[in-house]
Design a protein around this motif. Structure first.
Motif, PDB file in Angstrom:
ATOM      1  N   ARG A  39     -33.273  11.241  74.218  1.00 47.15           N
ATOM      2  CA  ARG A  39     -33.161   9.791  74.148  1.00 47.15           C
ATOM      3  C   ARG A  39     -34.452   9.189  73.608  1.00 47.15           C
ATOM      4  N   VAL A  40     -34.329   8.277  72.677  1.00 52.81           N
ATOM      5  CA  VAL A  40     -35.486   7.512  72.215  1.00 52.81           C
ATOM      6  C   VAL A  40     -35.792   6.455  73.263  1.00 52.81           C
ATOM      7  N   ILE A  41     -37.068   6.294  73.606  1.00 54.40           N
ATOM      8  CA  ILE A  41     -37.443   5.218  74.519  1.00 54.40           C
ATOM      9  C   ILE A  41     -38.155   4.127  73.726  1.00 54.40           C
ATOM     10  N   GLU A  42     -38.048   2.909  74.239  1.00 59.54           N
ATOM     11  CA  GLU A  42     -38.667   1.770  73.562  1.00 59.54           C
ATOM     12  C   GLU A  42     -39.735   1.136  74.446  1.00 59.54           C
ATOM     13  N   ARG A  43     -40.686   0.505  73.776  1.00 54.03           N
ATOM     14  CA  ARG A  43     -41.726  -0.248  74.466  1.00 54.03           C
ATOM     15  C   ARG A  43     -41.844  -1.597  73.771  1.00 54.03           C
ATOM     16  N   TYR A  44     -42.544  -2.529  74.387  1.00 51.51           N
ATOM     17  CA  TYR A  44     -42.628  -3.885  73.850  1.00 51.51           C
ATOM     18  C   TYR A  44     -44.063  -4.358  73.898  1.00 51.51           C
ATOM     19  N   GLY A  45     -44.548  -4.796  72.759  1.00 49.28           N
ATOM     20  CA  GLY A  45     -45.894  -5.331  72.690  1.00 49.28           C
ATOM     21  C   GLY A  45     -46.041  -6.275  71.521  1.00 49.28           C
ATOM     22  N   MET A  46     -47.226  -6.838  71.412  1.00 47.20           N
ATOM     23  CA  MET A  46     -47.561  -7.757  70.330  1.00 47.20           C
ATOM     24  C   MET A  46     -49.012  -7.523  69.939  1.00 47.20           C
ATOM     25  N   THR A  47     -49.399  -8.048  68.780  1.00 49.22           N
ATOM     26  CA  THR A  47     -50.802  -7.968  68.388  1.00 49.22           C
ATOM     27  C   THR A  47     -51.687  -8.575  69.468  1.00 49.22           C
ATOM     28  N   GLU A  48     -51.282  -9.737  69.987  1.00 52.43           N
ATOM     29  CA  GLU A  48     -52.124 -10.461  70.934  1.00 52.43           C
ATOM     30  C   GLU A  48     -52.151  -9.852  72.326  1.00 52.43           C
ATOM     31  N   THR A  49     -51.149  -9.065  72.673  1.00 50.02           N
ATOM     32  CA  THR A  49     -51.039  -8.555  74.045  1.00 50.02           C
ATOM     33  C   THR A  49     -51.122  -7.044  74.136  1.00 50.02           C
ATOM     34  N   LEU A  50     -51.212  -6.359  72.989  1.00 46.36           N
ATOM     35  CA  LEU A  50     -51.013  -4.914  72.975  1.00 46.36           C
ATOM     36  C   LEU A  50     -49.706  -4.607  73.715  1.00 46.36           C
ATOM     37  N   MET A  51     -49.663  -3.652  74.627  1.00 51.06           N
ATOM     38  CA  MET A  51     -48.369  -3.279  75.196  1.00 51.06           C
ATOM     39  C   MET A  51     -48.110  -3.967  76.532  1.00 51.06           C
ATOM     40  N   ASN A  52     -46.885  -4.467  76.670  1.00 54.90           N
ATOM     41  CA  ASN A  52     -46.482  -5.183  77.888  1.00 54.90           C
ATOM     42  C   ASN A  52     -45.529  -4.386  78.770  1.00 54.90           C
ATOM     43  N   THR A  53     -44.564  -3.741  78.162  1.00 53.48           N
ATOM     44  CA  THR A  53     -43.541  -3.015  78.923  1.00 53.48           C
ATOM     45  C   THR A  53     -43.234  -1.694  78.230  1.00 53.48           C
ATOM     46  N   SER A  54     -42.595  -0.805  78.960  1.00 51.66           N
ATOM     47  CA  SER A  54     -42.054   0.409  78.352  1.00 51.66           C
ATOM     48  C   SER A  54     -41.036   1.037  79.284  1.00 51.66           C
ATOM     49  N   VAL A  55     -40.079   1.716  78.673  1.00 49.28           N
ATOM     50  CA  VAL A  55     -39.273   2.660  79.437  1.00 49.28           C
ATOM     51  C   VAL A  55     -40.199   3.809  79.816  1.00 49.28           C
ATOM     52  N   ARG A  56     -40.176   4.206  81.060  1.00 51.28           N
ATOM     53  CA  ARG A  56     -41.068   5.262  81.538  1.00 51.28           C
ATOM     54  C   ARG A  56     -40.478   6.644  81.231  1.00 51.28           C
ATOM     55  N   ALA A  57     -41.368   7.603  81.053  1.00 48.97           N
ATOM     56  CA  ALA A  57     -40.919   8.970  80.811  1.00 48.97           C
ATOM     57  C   ALA A  57     -40.118   9.509  81.992  1.00 48.97           C
ATOM     58  N   ASP A  58     -40.447   9.028  83.204  1.00 42.29           N
ATOM     59  CA  ASP A  58     -39.731   9.470  84.396  1.00 42.29           C
ATOM     60  C   ASP A  58     -38.676   8.458  84.839  1.00 42.29           C
ATOM     61  N   GLY A  59     -38.342   7.512  83.941  1.00 38.41           N
ATOM     62  CA  GLY A  59     -37.338   6.503  84.261  1.00 38.41           C
ATOM     63  C   GLY A  59     -36.069   6.711  83.456  1.00 38.41           C
ATOM     64  N   GLU A  60     -35.151   5.797  83.613  1.00 39.13           N
ATOM     65  CA  GLU A  60     -33.887   5.877  82.883  1.00 39.13           C
ATOM     66  C   GLU A  60     -34.074   5.383  81.455  1.00 39.13           C
ATOM     67  N   PRO A  61     -33.798   6.203  80.431  1.00 38.95           N
ATOM     68  CA  PRO A  61     -33.955   5.778  79.042  1.00 38.95           C
ATOM     69  C   PRO A  61     -32.771   4.922  78.598  1.00 38.95           C
ATOM     70  N   ARG A  62     -32.742   3.704  79.050  1.00 42.49           N
ATOM     71  CA  ARG A  62     -31.587   2.827  78.849  1.00 42.49           C
ATOM     72  C   ARG A  62     -31.635   2.184  77.467  1.00 42.49           C
ATOM     73  N   ALA A  63     -30.697   2.531  76.610  1.00 42.81           N
ATOM     74  CA  ALA A  63     -30.676   1.999  75.248  1.00 42.81           C
ATOM     75  C   ALA A  63     -30.565   0.481  75.268  1.00 42.81           C
ATOM     76  N   GLY A  64     -31.299  -0.163  74.375  1.00 43.77           N
ATOM     77  CA  GLY A  64     -31.230  -1.618  74.262  1.00 43.77           C
ATOM     78  C   GLY A  64     -32.214  -2.342  75.149  1.00 43.77           C
ATOM     79  N   THR A  65     -33.022  -1.617  75.920  1.00 47.45           N
ATOM     80  CA  THR A  65     -34.023  -2.267  76.763  1.00 47.45           C
ATOM     81  C   THR A  65     -35.411  -1.743  76.397  1.00 47.45           C
ATOM     82  N   VAL A  66     -36.428  -2.515  76.808  1.00 47.99           N
ATOM     83  CA  VAL A  66     -37.821  -2.101  76.580  1.00 47.99           C
ATOM     84  C   VAL A  66     -38.484  -1.734  77.900  1.00 47.99           C
TER      85      VAL A  66
END
Length: 492
Positions: free
Chosen positions: A282-309
């Motif tokens: 499963r591909v996992i996604e994370r969410y960030g911006m230039t101004e914030t670097l990274m804010n959220t991520s699907v964890r390696a030990d979490g559920e890789p839920r498609a469509g979420t960050v």
């Protein structure tokens, strides 16, 4: 502040590979010596520009600047002269770091130039008394310019503590260690490719293999030869999904990876499912911006839920707010609000723009991301689009363009899709779909696409207008430039 790259002075890692670009590579000892010698030349230089080609020289230049305690300004080699001139005038670098063979455009030719020679023999081990050891967490590490979609690009000043805390939070979320080998082919003038893709492995004491440019053959080769992680943007993963049926070795290689990470834009659920079905990963996604670097991520030990960050990273506070700033309290997967974040991962300021800096924050320190999202009951965040371009207010509903795009991509006749809103005298705004058909000679009818969305989501989210295109306008990171759709030539 402790050094950003402790492995550079760790004798136990001296012979381990640090960076590889094509057939050129540096061990940790070689990187320490090369960057140490260059850092000695850069001390006291103020800000320095880096001509950020996807090369070993760029990585060495940025690491050397950080070791010298000076801020690096990565420059996109594809920038036009007007944009480049603005960035240089705004950031006022004292010099530019380049590869010896680089041909520089005219705006850079008046700057002092230092050629980064990674093949030069240098003395020392990189353990000199560099300014990195006395730098504070609030000192600028990088000035990264935004895309400039609403005006001239703004320089986000990213402090050293933001780089360190983001990379350490990702290490926690992804179980990222010195044993990991990262492969990617991302540009090196932005957060994803440079901070996560180069500085991340070096902070962990691992290694990175940069492909120079993306192709599925390179991905398969490196993952088959010991790489454990792949970073990419949705365009890359879409190409992977398209190639998998004809490239069984690619599927096997992806199946060996410990972690497949997508970012910089939403990965369509359809591509998630195709990759998972072919590879078992499963591909996992994370969410960030230039101004914030990274804010959220699907964890390696979490559920890789498609469509979420995923969920907020350690140290990051995240909330959703109404238009009037009232925090949303419902984690129901339906209530849409703007994401606001607060934490040590945030930038310091927009360079020379106190007005824009003040407008970006609430009085109590929350950053306005401009991204709209919902949260599931267990805290997972699902982004539905940008407030400025992806939030459609139609018939009293708040509709996120992202979920409609995912639904459209599930239709077999759709290769690519974008959704926008346009004024409607009855609804306020109507949903508009921009479609690249799988078969240009026989595009799916608009009524069929509208019904397809209505049955998968709800009737008020169906497209009222459908335009057909030969391709969607995208930027260097593969993000769809929705403002350009308004002037696109359609095949209606």
């Amino acid at each position: 502040m402790s050094p950003l790259f402790p492995a550079l002075t760790d004798d136990t890692r001296a012979g381990r590979p640090a960076l590889r670009f094509g057939d050129r590579s540096l061990t940790y000892a070689e990187l320490a010596a090369t960057t140490g010698a260059l850092a000695d030349r850069l001390k006291g230089s103020g800000r320095v520009a880096v001509w950020a080609t996807p090369t070993l020289e760029t990585a060495v230049a940025v690491v050397a600047a950080l070791r010298a305690g000076v801020a690096a300004v990565p420059l996109n080699p594809k920038s036009g002269e007007k944009e480049l001139g603005h960035i240089l005038s705004d950031s006022a670098p004292s010099l530019v770091l380049t590869a010896p063979t680089d041909e520089l455009p005219s705006p850079l030719r008046d700057l002092e130039r230092i050629d980064v020679d990674v093949d030069e023999d240098v003395d020392g081990t990189g353990q000199a008394d560099l300014d990195e050891h006395t730098a504070t967490g609030e000192d600028a590490a990088l000035v990264v310019y935004t895309s400039g979609t609403t005006g001239p690009p703004k320089g986000a000043v990213i402090p050293r503590r933001a780089v360190a805390t983001t990379l350490d939070a990702l290490a926690d979320a992804w179980q990222w260690t010195a044993d990991d080998v990262l492969v990617h082919a991302l540009p090196l003038f932005h957060v994803h490719g440079l901070i996560l893709g180069i500085l991340g492995p070096l902070r962990r004491g691992g290694s990175v293999r940069h492909l120079g440019r993306f192709d599925t053959e390179g991905v398969a080769r490196e993952l088959s030869a010991g790489a454990t992680m792949l970073f990419g943007v949705p365009t890359m993963y879409h190409r992977i999904a398209e190639a998998l049926p004809a490239e069984p070795e690619l599927a096997k290689a992806l199946g060996r990876a410990r972690l497949l990470v997508s970012g910089s834009a939403a990965l369509p659920v359809h591509d998630h499912e195709r990759i998972a079905a072919a590879t078992g990963r499963r591909v996992i996604e994370r969410y960030g911006m230039t101004e914030t670097l990274m804010n959220t991520s699907v964890r390696a030990d979490g559920e890789p839920r498609a469509g979420t960050v995923g969920v907020p990273l350690p140290g990051v506070e995240l909330r959703l707010v109404e238009d009037d700033g009232t925090p949303l309290t419902a984690y129901d997967g339906e209530s849409v609000g703007e994401i606001q974040v607060r934490g040590p991962n945030l930038f310091t300021e927009y360079l020379n723009r106190p007005d824009a800096t003040a407008a970006a924050f609430t009085p109590d320190g929350w950053f306005h991301t401009g991204d709209m999202a919902v949260r599931d009951p267990d805290g997972y965040v699902r982004i539905v689009g940008r407030k400025a371009t992806d939030l459609i207010k139609s018939g009293g509903y708040k509709i996120g363009a992202g979920e409609i795009e995912n639904a459209l991509l599930e239709h077999p006749g759709v290769r690519e899709a974008a959704v926008t809103g346009e004024p409607d005298p009855d609804l306020g705004e109507r949903v508009v779909a921009w479609i690249v058909p799988a078969n240009p000679q026989s595009p799916p009818p608009a009524q069929e696409l509208s019904a397809h969305v209505a049955t998968r989501l709800s009737p008020h989210k169906r497209p009222r207008t459908v335009h057909y295109l030969s391709s969607l306008p995208r930027n260097d990171m593969g993000k769809i430039m929705k403002r350009a759709l308004r002037t696109a030539d359609t095949d209606d």
